[in-house]
Design a protein around this motif. Structure first.
Motif, PDB file in Angstrom:
ATOM      1  N   GLY A   1       4.318   3.539  -2.895  1.00 34.33           N
ATOM      2  CA  GLY A   1       4.680   3.385  -1.464  1.00 34.33           C
ATOM      3  C   GLY A   1       5.488   4.150  -1.151  1.00 34.33           C
TER       4      GLY A   1
ATOM      5  N   LEU B   1       5.100   6.947   2.284  1.00 30.72           N
ATOM      6  CA  LEU B   1       5.911   6.806   3.636  1.00 30.72           C
ATOM      7  C   LEU B   1       6.525   8.332   3.806  1.00 30.72           C
TER       8      LEU B   1
ATOM      9  N   SER C   1       3.469   0.331   3.522  1.00 28.24           N
ATOM     10  CA  SER C   1       3.398   1.828   3.459  1.00 28.24           C
ATOM     11  C   SER C   1       1.901   2.302   3.826  1.00 28.24           C
TER      12      SER C   1
END
Length: 214
Positions: free
Chosen positions: A66, A70, A95
């Motif tokens: 995640g 991002l 994400s």
């Protein structure tokens, strides 16, 4: 670089304390900011510019993946051409959606192994977000094949620790990522300072994401 070393158990306890007042989303956003900033520096050193740089982000199922997704979104917004190579049958949903909204291309390494491998082979930078500090040593398919396909001259940035290492140990006998730089969060882990694992971490950056050190 901070010399403070924490175990996985200590990190987990400290994260629990932090999340009493700060959301997990906020912590992950801070982690992604740190990863993206280091990726920008590495690309600037390698290519002189971000625009058009090909970035392959190897993404696992957990929060480590995640964080990487991002960071992928941030790099896409800054002009990179980012491909998220998914090595698990699931990923951090929020994400993933943020990465897709940013225009990041995704490819499933199990269903499309040749396309996934090509993305890694042709990358100007590879970001390792396969597994984090809570994982067992070693890498399984398809991650092991992807890691093996990274070009010898391609810089690799690891998220928290190089995937495949044991965070609480200096052992390096299992299949693992060999990074040129590692952005780790809150404090150092044993694998980042103890040999022979230390030889696979590259330059280590300790990012403060708001988790108290114990």
């Amino acid at each position: 670089m901070s010399a403070h070393v924490m175990t996985v158990a200590q990190i987990r306890e400290a994260e629990g304390v932090a999340m009493a007042s700060v959301s997990e989303d906020t912590l992950m956003a801070r982690a992604a900011d740190a990863v993206a900033a280091e990726a920008e520096m590495m690309l600037a050193d390698a290519r002189g510019r971000l625009a058009g740089a090909r970035v392959a982000v190897m993404v696992g199922a957990g929060n480590n993946g995640g964080d990487a997704l991002l960071a992928a979104a941030r790099l896409q917004h800054r002009g990179c051409r980012v491909t998220a190579v998914m090595v698990a049958d699931r990923s951090h949903e929020r994400s993933r959606l943020e990465a897709l909204d940013a225009g990041v291309t995704t490819v499933d390494a199990t269903d499309y192994p040749h396309i996934a491998q090509m993305a890694v082979e042709r990358a100007d930078l590879v970001i390792d977000g396969i597994v984090g500090i809570g994982s067992s040593p070693g890498l399984r398919s398809p991650a092991d094949a992807l890691v093996a396909s990274v070009g010898a001259d391609t810089p690799v940035l690891a998220v928290d620790i190089p995937s495949g290492l044991d965070a609480d140990s200096g052992a390096a006998d299992a299949t693992h990522v060999r990074a040129d730089a590692t952005v780790t969060f809150t404090a150092l882990k044993a694998c980042l300072v103890e040999e022979p694992a230390r030889a696979s971490t590259g330059r280590v950056i300790v990012a403060d994401v708001g988790v108290p050190r114990r």
